[in-house]
Design a protein around this motif. Structure first.
Motif, short mmCIF file in Angstrom:
data_model
loop_
_atom_site.label_atom_id
_atom_site.label_comp_id
_atom_site.label_asym_id
_atom_site.label_seq_id
_atom_site.Cartn_x
_atom_site.Cartn_y
_atom_site.Cartn_z
N PHE A 163 42.25 34.91 36.82
CA PHE A 163 42.96 35.51 37.95
C PHE A 163 42.22 35.21 39.26
CE2 PHE A 163 44.32 38.81 40.85
CZ PHE A 163 45.66 39.02 40.52
N GLN A 171 42.00 41.67 40.39
CA GLN A 171 43.27 42.36 40.19
C GLN A 171 43.37 43.69 40.94
OE1 GLN A 171 41.19 40.89 37.90
NE2 GLN A 171 42.13 40.98 35.86
N LEU A 247 47.07 42.87 35.49
CA LEU A 247 47.23 41.82 36.51
C LEU A 247 47.58 42.38 37.88
CD1 LEU A 247 49.04 38.88 34.62
CD2 LEU A 247 46.59 39.34 34.91
#
Length: 348
Positions: A163, A171, A247
């Motif tokens: 990510f 996140q 996420l």
């Protein structure tokens, strides 16, 4: 010519006979009590080896039946774990479908996904004390890493790294709101997707082997007798849960959140479908075990009848023999007592 036999000699002879009769009586009484020959090797003669072979075969069939019971119990527990896992996935799917329409309560949806992921890990790490159901031949190793472990497990660390590498922040950063729908779709089908396949799954998520356990369920019948945490459907379910749980869904724009929901639903649909196929395979294994066990029950009954015919005694004959031997012994004791009273002096 004449010979002289003393009363002592006659007594000794009778006492020896009584001892033999008592030994024979003990064998006869045992046969009457058990319904079986006291000494099959003597009674059966050349057929004794056949009796031993039948007994060995009976023991082998019994051992296989015991093994089948254990394997069947393990598969039933595996099936139950997958039933529960699929039910959780369908519940999550229902929630996400509703959220596509009205957005839903994001915090509550994220909490449901986190709980579902926790339960997912727990179910795949279930076992019976002898090993983990979903470990395959690595049944002594927990099949799935705990995503929410402290310190972070490899699967969590891999998601965080992917990510951050894709968006430049983590996140929990408010900047998640700046991620576009296109960017999220690209991430989900690219870097994120690779986290749940091949070497990445085996390295970060799974300690299970791709090779299932095998079991001999018949005299010459060996089958796969487990499934593993590396089943394709289980990877998809995990990927769907992590999408929602970790996420940054709570901070996304509506458009990007919608893309996330769509991606998670696609994964859940595929995961449930594939897991149902896995359950069907388990059902085939269970049916094979049942068929084999039923056949062995017939074999066991046949062997038992053969052994009974070889080793059993007729109850009426055995009772008559016991009574006859007891009569002989009583007669021998009576004669012994009378002979012991004989004295030459009585006749002088």
């Amino acid at each position: 010519m004449f010979s002289i036999t003393s009363s002592y000699t006659m007594n000794a002879s009778l006492r020896g006979g009584i001892a033999d009769l008592q030994s024979e009586l003990a064998r006869a009484q045992k046969e009457l009590a058990t319904g079986k020959r006291a000494d099959p090797s003597v009674a059966l003669g050349v057929r004794a080896s056949f009796s031993v072979s039948l007994a060995d075969a009976q023991e082998g069939v019994g051992a296989l039946q015991a093994t089948n019971s254990l394997v069947d119990a393990r598969l039933a527990s595996t099936q139950a774990a997958l039933d529960s896992l699929v039910a959780d996935a369908r519940s999550m799917r229902t929630t996400l479908l509703a959220a596509q329409t009205d957005g839903g309560q994001r915090e509550a949806i994220v909490a449901q996904a986190r709980n579902a992921l926790t339960q997912f890990v727990a179910k795949l790490n279930s076992g019976d004390g002898e090993g983990f159901f979903f470990g395959g031949i690595n049944s002594d190793v927990p099949p799935i890493a705990n995503y929410f472990a402290e310190p972070p497990a490899p699967n969590k660390a891999a998601v965080d790294a992917a990510f951050a590498n894709a968006f430049g922040f983590d996140q929990a950063d408010p900047a998640v709101a700046s991620i576009s729908q296109t960017q999220m779709r690209s991430f989900l089908t690219g870097a994120y997707d690779t986290l749940f396949s091949g070497a990445a799954w085996r390295g970060d998520w799974s300690g299970a082997s791709d090779k299932p356990l095998t079991s001999r369920i018949g005299l010459s019948h060996v089958i796969d007798s487990s499934v593993t945490a590396n089943e394709p459907g289980l990877k998809d379910v995990a990927a769907a849960y992590v999408m929602i749980a970790d996420l940054g869904a709570a901070n996304m724009s509506d458009e990007t959140y919608h893309a996330l929901l769509t991606g998670a639903l696609e994964r859940l649909d595929r995961g449930v479908g594939e897991t149902t196929k896995t359950q069907a395979r388990i059902g085939v294994m269970q049916n094979e075990i049942k068929t084999s066990s039923d056949m062995m029950t017939i074999q066991s009954d046949t062997i038992r009848i053969q052994l009974h015919d070889l080793e059993s005694v007729d109850e009426t004959d055995a009772a008559a023999r016991v009574n006859g031997l007891m009569t002989q012994i009583e007669t021998a004791y009576t004669l012994t007592a009378r002979i012991s009273q004989l004295s030459l002096a009585k006749y002088l």
